[in-house]
Write a protein that holds these residues in place. Structure first.
Motif, short mmCIF file in Angstrom:
data_model
loop_
_atom_site.label_atom_id
_atom_site.label_comp_id
_atom_site.label_asym_id
_atom_site.label_seq_id
_atom_site.Cartn_x
_atom_site.Cartn_y
_atom_site.Cartn_z
N ALA A 173 0.94 -1.32 -0.13
CA ALA A 173 0.16 0.16 -0.08
C ALA A 173 0.72 1.17 -0.02
CB ALA A 173 -0.94 -0.04 1.19
N ASP B 31 -4.33 5.11 1.16
CA ASP B 31 -4.30 3.69 1.38
C ASP B 31 -6.14 3.42 1.10
OD1 ASP B 31 -2.04 3.41 1.83
OD2 ASP B 31 -2.20 2.15 3.74
N THR C 164 -4.03 8.22 5.75
CA THR C 164 -3.24 7.20 5.80
C THR C 164 -1.99 7.36 6.83
OG1 THR C 164 -3.47 7.33 3.52
CG2 THR C 164 -1.45 6.08 4.09
#
Ligand code: ACO
Length: 352
Positions: A64, A98, A104
């Protein structure tokens, strides 16, 4: 007087190198096919953009955006000779989070092993290619005021999963790559007015918003995601849309003006600056900025040839690349200029 200084710098790019020769053969999972998928060529990409290769994460979902950020952050934290638990604020700049929410930075915090009841402040910022300079201005203010002592500023992008690998999307697709760059910023008591972060200034012009955007969804609609993501004919909304010529012209104009203003407002000249680090959107943009702002060409650092446009990561990634090459050294003074979707822009002068 308390000033903020860069304590550490680090970057990370995934192992897979995708050359211009390989680009035409990539399918929508960026896997290589025998037949051409996209009508483009090394000559076109190199001539118009300067990009020769870029890095991609694996297609299988093992990485990710926060994993790219994690590696760059670990390197910056090690470079600062501190422990991750000393970080008291994370500022995470990305246009490829993500998931939609939460931001994130909290995923990065967990991956760094520093989440919990006493967990640090976590900010996500959304200024695309200008994210690093916007984040640096925030970090500088937070450190100067004594709010935080160890700010981790990270720019990270995972573009390869959201690009249109067909002739329809080739103008945008060939530009971008995956990568991350991070710095740790902390206080220093000094009377030296030229130490650390010397200058930051940012701006924006929302009338340019629809010249470069990626919708994915529209919250004004119900359902707010209404397309079949697997249907190439109707899934345009999940890919970036760009008016390349307008973006090009505005990028040159604003990076020239921001660079000139940074020097005039600090009273510095190019003799006082070791390196000019422009955002890495297109080598032709940076060549034009260098010419119009009368920047000594030997002071300009680029890395777009190797990594493509990594958006919020591009400034710290370029700096770290050239530090590893032995060109950039401790205490060197940098003028960084950025321009991105929004439109947003900014300039900063700081010491490594
Ligand atoms: N390969 C081959 N041909 C292509 C490609 C490609 N990848 N992309 C476009 N073309 C074609 C076009 O279809 C067009 O063909 P036509 O003449 O038959 O119609 C021709 O090449 C010229 O296209 P233009 O769009 O006019 O090309 P231009 O010279 O403007 O270059 C580019 C396009 C490279 C995208 C340029 O406009 C640019 O770099 N703009 C800035 C982009 C940028 O910096 N974006 C990031 C900003 S920052 C951020 O926040 C993400």
């Amino acid at each position: 007087m308390r000033r903020s200084i860069l304590l550490g710098l680090g970057s990370y790019v995934p192992d897979r190198v995708v050359t211009n020769e390989e680009i035409p053969y990539l399918d929508e999972r960026h896997e290589r096919r025998a037949e051409v998928q996209t009508e483009t060529s090394d000559a076109w990409i190199r001539t118009r953009t300067g990009v020769e290769a870029r890095r991609y994460v694996p297609a299988g979902g093992s990485m990710a955006c926060s994993d790219l950020a994690l590696e760059a952050s670990r390197r910056a934290i090690a470079d600062a000779s501190i422990e991750a638990r000393e970080i008291d604020c994370i500022i995470y700049a990305t246009l490829s989070p993500d998931i939609h929410f939460p931001g994130t930075a909290v995923f990065l915090q967990s991956k760094l092993g520093i989440s919990g009841e006493e967990g640090c402040a976590c900010y996500d910022i959304r200024q695309q290619c200008s994210g690093f300079v916007y984040g640096l201005q925030m970090a500088d203010a937070l450190v100067r005021t004594g709010t935080y002592r160890r700010v981790l500023l990270v720019g990270a992008e995972l573009h390869s999963h959201s690009l249109d690998y067909s002739t329809r999307g080739r103008d945008v697709m060939v530009l971008f790559g995956d990568g991350a760059g991070a710095v740790v910023i902390g206080p220093s008591e000094t009377d030296d007015e030229r130490a650390g972060v010397l200058y930051t200034r940012v701006g924006a012009d929302g009338t340019g918003a629809w010249d470069l955007y990626l919708k994915v969804f529209e919250i004004s609609k119900a359902p707010y995601v209404w397309y079949d993501a697997a249907d190439r004919e109707q899934n345009l909304v999940k890919y970036p849309q760009m008016n390349g010529k307008r973006v090009f012209l505005h990028a040159v104009r604003h990076m020239v003006l921001a660079s000139q203003r940074a020097l005039s407002e600090t009273g510095l000249g190019w003799n006082d600056i070791d390196w000019f680090v422009p955002h890495q959107a297109n080598l032709r943009i940076n060549e034009a900025v260098t010419q119009y702002a009368e920047i000594p060409p030997e002071k300009v650092l680029n890395s777009i040839q190797l990594y493509g446009n990594t958006t919020a990561a591009s400034v710290p990634l370029t700096l770290d690349h050239w530090r590893r090459e032995g060109k950039v050294r401790e205490h060197d003074r940098v003028l960084a200029t950025v321009f991105g979707s929004g439109y947003t822009w900014g300039a900063a002068i700081f010491q490594i």
